[in-house]
Motif scaffolding. Structure first.
Motif, PDB file in Angstrom:
ATOM      1  N   ALA A 203       0.826  -1.203   0.000  1.00 61.37           N
ATOM      2  CA  ALA A 203       0.000   0.000   0.000  1.00 61.37           C
ATOM      3  C   ALA A 203       0.865   1.260   0.000  1.00 61.37           C
ATOM      4  N   GLY A 204       2.017   1.186   0.652  1.00 62.09           N
ATOM      5  CA  GLY A 204       2.926   2.331   0.652  1.00 62.09           C
ATOM      6  C   GLY A 204       3.426   2.659  -0.741  1.00 62.09           C
ATOM      7  N   ASP A 205       3.588   1.647  -1.601  1.00 62.75           N
ATOM      8  CA  ASP A 205       3.998   1.904  -2.983  1.00 62.75           C
ATOM      9  C   ASP A 205       2.953   2.742  -3.716  1.00 62.75           C
ATOM     10  N   TRP A 206       1.691   2.534  -3.432  1.00 62.12           N
ATOM     11  CA  TRP A 206       0.631   3.344  -4.047  1.00 62.12           C
ATOM     12  C   TRP A 206       0.752   4.805  -3.613  1.00 62.12           C
ATOM     13  N   LEU A 207       0.906   5.013  -2.323  1.00 61.01           N
ATOM     14  CA  LEU A 207       0.987   6.386  -1.810  1.00 61.01           C
ATOM     15  C   LEU A 207       2.237   7.084  -2.339  1.00 61.01           C
ATOM     16  N   ALA A 208       3.324   6.321  -2.519  1.00 61.28           N
ATOM     17  CA  ALA A 208       4.549   6.923  -3.039  1.00 61.28           C
ATOM     18  C   ALA A 208       4.389   7.389  -4.477  1.00 61.28           C
ATOM     19  N   ARG A 209       3.407   6.849  -5.193  1.00 56.56           N
ATOM     20  CA  ARG A 209       3.171   7.233  -6.584  1.00 56.56           C
ATOM     21  C   ARG A 209       2.081   8.293  -6.710  1.00 56.56           C
ATOM     22  N   GLY A 210       1.756   8.932  -5.613  1.00 52.92           N
ATOM     23  CA  GLY A 210       0.843  10.072  -5.660  1.00 52.92           C
ATOM     24  C   GLY A 210      -0.607   9.756  -5.419  1.00 52.92           C
ATOM     25  N   VAL A 211      -0.935   8.506  -5.123  1.00 54.31           N
ATOM     26  CA  VAL A 211      -2.322   8.141  -4.838  1.00 54.31           C
ATOM     27  C   VAL A 211      -2.627   8.478  -3.381  1.00 54.31           C
ATOM     28  N   THR A 212      -3.766   9.107  -3.136  1.00 50.57           N
ATOM     29  CA  THR A 212      -4.147   9.416  -1.771  1.00 50.57           C
ATOM     30  C   THR A 212      -4.728   8.184  -1.102  1.00 50.57           C
ATOM     31  N   ALA A 213      -4.799   8.233   0.219  1.00 47.98           N
ATOM     32  CA  ALA A 213      -5.351   7.101   0.954  1.00 47.98           C
ATOM     33  C   ALA A 213      -6.807   6.862   0.576  1.00 47.98           C
ATOM     34  N   GLU A 214      -7.582   7.918   0.387  1.00 47.23           N
ATOM     35  CA  GLU A 214      -8.983   7.772   0.007  1.00 47.23           C
ATOM     36  C   GLU A 214      -9.117   7.137  -1.370  1.00 47.23           C
ATOM     37  N   GLN A 215      -8.242   7.551  -2.306  1.00 45.46           N
ATOM     38  CA  GLN A 215      -8.281   6.952  -3.633  1.00 45.46           C
ATOM     39  C   GLN A 215      -7.919   5.471  -3.582  1.00 45.46           C
ATOM     40  N   LEU A 216      -6.938   5.103  -2.761  1.00 53.90           N
ATOM     41  CA  LEU A 216      -6.555   3.693  -2.628  1.00 53.90           C
ATOM     42  C   LEU A 216      -7.736   2.869  -2.132  1.00 53.90           C
ATOM     43  N   VAL A 217      -8.424   3.357  -1.102  1.00 47.03           N
ATOM     44  CA  VAL A 217      -9.559   2.628  -0.550  1.00 47.03           C
ATOM     45  C   VAL A 217     -10.653   2.479  -1.603  1.00 47.03           C
ATOM     46  N   GLN A 218     -10.886   3.552  -2.366  1.00 52.51           N
ATOM     47  CA  GLN A 218     -11.947   3.516  -3.366  1.00 52.51           C
ATOM     48  C   GLN A 218     -11.634   2.522  -4.485  1.00 52.51           C
ATOM     49  N   ILE A 219     -10.381   2.509  -4.962  1.00 48.09           N
ATOM     50  CA  ILE A 219     -10.008   1.623  -6.073  1.00 48.09           C
ATOM     51  C   ILE A 219     -10.030   0.165  -5.642  1.00 48.09           C
ATOM     52  N   VAL A 220      -9.448  -0.129  -4.471  1.00 46.50           N
ATOM     53  CA  VAL A 220      -9.352  -1.517  -4.025  1.00 46.50           C
ATOM     54  C   VAL A 220     -10.727  -2.096  -3.696  1.00 46.50           C
ATOM     55  N   SER A 221     -11.653  -1.267  -3.216  1.00 45.86           N
ATOM     56  CA  SER A 221     -12.964  -1.773  -2.797  1.00 45.86           C
ATOM     57  C   SER A 221     -14.012  -1.700  -3.890  1.00 45.86           C
ATOM     58  N   ALA A 222     -13.649  -1.229  -5.100  1.00 43.78           N
ATOM     59  CA  ALA A 222     -14.640  -1.110  -6.176  1.00 43.78           C
ATOM     60  C   ALA A 222     -14.856  -2.455  -6.856  1.00 43.78           C
ATOM     61  N   GLY A 223     -16.119  -2.740  -7.236  1.00 39.63           N
ATOM     62  CA  GLY A 223     -16.448  -3.931  -8.010  1.00 39.63           C
ATOM     63  C   GLY A 223     -16.109  -5.234  -7.338  1.00 39.63           C
ATOM     64  N   LEU A 224     -16.464  -5.370  -6.074  1.00 36.03           N
ATOM     65  CA  LEU A 224     -16.140  -6.593  -5.337  1.00 36.03           C
ATOM     66  C   LEU A 224     -17.039  -7.748  -5.796  1.00 36.03           C
ATOM     67  N   PRO A 225     -16.510  -8.977  -5.778  1.00 32.98           N
ATOM     68  CA  PRO A 225     -17.371 -10.142  -6.038  1.00 32.98           C
ATOM     69  C   PRO A 225     -18.335 -10.349  -4.879  1.00 32.98           C
ATOM     70  N   GLU A 226     -19.314 -11.209  -5.103  1.00 28.62           N
ATOM     71  CA  GLU A 226     -20.333 -11.414  -4.066  1.00 28.62           C
ATOM     72  C   GLU A 226     -19.722 -11.976  -2.790  1.00 28.62           C
ATOM     73  N   ASP A 227     -18.785 -12.880  -2.913  1.00 21.54           N
ATOM     74  CA  ASP A 227     -18.129 -13.473  -1.749  1.00 21.54           C
ATOM     75  C   ASP A 227     -16.616 -13.266  -1.854  1.00 21.54           C
ATOM     76  N   VAL A 228     -16.012 -12.807  -0.753  1.00 16.22           N
ATOM     77  CA  VAL A 228     -14.557 -12.678  -0.659  1.00 16.22           C
ATOM     78  C   VAL A 228     -14.123 -13.634   0.452  1.00 16.22           C
ATOM     79  N   HIS A 229     -13.568 -14.767   0.066  1.00 18.79           N
ATOM     80  CA  HIS A 229     -13.251 -15.808   1.040  1.00 18.79           C
ATOM     81  C   HIS A 229     -12.004 -15.462   1.854  1.00 18.79           C
ATOM     82  N   SER A 230     -11.039 -14.792   1.228  1.00 18.33           N
ATOM     83  CA  SER A 230      -9.804 -14.435   1.934  1.00 18.33           C
ATOM     84  C   SER A 230      -9.502 -12.951   1.682  1.00 18.33           C
ATOM     85  N   PRO A 231      -9.960 -12.066   2.565  1.00 17.58           N
ATOM     86  CA  PRO A 231      -9.744 -10.633   2.333  1.00 17.58           C
ATOM     87  C   PRO A 231      -8.268 -10.274   2.153  1.00 17.58           C
TER      88      PRO A 231
END
Length: 317
Positions: A203-231
């Motif tokens: 996650a630190g690599d994302w922030l080092a490339r100019g992505v904000t914490a809010e943007q990281l949360v939004q991108i990673v949590s978008a379009g989730l499958p119905e079941d996530v067995h191993s978060p």
């Protein structure tokens, strides 16, 4: 002294015009308290105007035209010359400061201040002040001068030692906090403390490339499958697969603060404006000696050859 005799001519300042928002007088920090003889080291004209400027309130207009109208002794040109001399003496600097455009706006906006210091400062002090690095003044013994201790006096009793604060938990990184926010955004991505620590570097690599914490949360949590067995495994996969590209090097921007020539207003860094004046204005006022123009020997020889060739060439009748 002429200065003392002219003090009676100082006008009342109740009606002195104020500058437009973002302009006008600003008082430099850590000045000594006013006292009789503050400006005795100045010539009569500069001492008179210095006493006037020292009495002006914050944001008061400091341009030559307004100051010429505000007092009865000196016209606009004399005021301009006096302001130049006050800059050389270390009492005055003109500064323009770049501010960020408002939300949704474009372009660059500048505000202009005239900084005044009752205590004369040298060019080095003004340069450090411009960069936001001005240490408190010290006396001959190396102690902080009393007038720089806000709210304290030399006769104040020594404060009692403060109790030792309890050790605090180490602060978590922005990357760790972003990962912890995923479970709040969607329970399917709830991570344990150990999970966050294991994925923190990715996650630190994302922030080092100019992505904000809010943007990281939004991108990673978008379009989730119905079941996530191993978060943990799911988030790791997304952090690796969706890692944004490295951004190109940012072109150096203009500094947020620039000093201005007291006379002509041309902007520049402090080292280019000794005494608050650019080279052209300093030369015009006689404070800077012009260097003689150097003529290269090769140019002299070339010109001499041209003259000799012209002499040897016969002229037509």
């Amino acid at each position: 002294m002429a200065y003392e005799n002219s003090i009676a001519a100082l006008p009342a300042l109740a009606a002195h015009p104020m500058a437009k928002p973002g302009y006008g007088k600003r008082s430099a920090p850590d000045q000594k308290p006013p006292r009789r003889g503050d400006f005795d080291h100045l010539p009569a004209r500069e001492a008179y105007l210095a006493a006037l400027l020292d009495r002006l309130c914050e944001n008061a207009a400091m341009d030559a035209k307004t100051l010429a109208k505000a007092q009865p002794l000196y016209g606009q040109q004399a005021v301009r010359s006096a302001l130049n001399e006050l800059g050389r003496a270390g009492h005055l600097r003109r500064v323009r400061r770049r501010i960020q455009p408002e939300q949704g706006g474009t372009g660059t906006r500048w505000v202009f201040h005239t900084y005044w210091s009752r205590t004369a400062r040298d060019d080095e002090w003004w340069a450090r002040f411009l960069d936001g690095d001005v240490p408190p003044e010290t006396d001959a013994a190396g102690d902080v001068a009393p007038h720089t201790l806000h709210g304290a006096s030399a006769d104040s009793p020594q404060p009692k030692p403060r109790p030792t604060p309890e050790p605090q938990r180490p602060a978590t990184s922005a990357a760790y906090n972003a990962l912890a926010q995923l479970g709040l955004r969607d329970p399917r991505l709830a991570l344990s403390s150990a999970d966050c620590a294991a994925l923190e570097e990715l996650a630190g690599d994302w922030l080092a490339r100019g992505v904000t914490a809010e943007q990281l949360v939004q991108i990673v949590s978008a379009g989730l499958p119905e079941d996530v067995h191993s978060p943990r495994a799911f988030v790791r996969r997304r952090l690796v697969d969706k890692l944004p590209p490295e951004r190109p090097a940012v072109v150096a921007q203009l500094p947020r603060t620039l000093m201005e020539c007291t006379d002509c207003g041309v902007p520049g860094r402090p080292e280019a404006l000794p005494g608050g004046l650019c080279r052209a204005c300093g030369c015009r006022d006689g404070s800077v000696t012009r260097e003689p123009t150097e003529v290269r020997p090769s140019a002299v020889r070339a010109r001499a050859a041209q003259v000799r060739a012209a002499i040897r060439t016969p002229q037509r009748a």
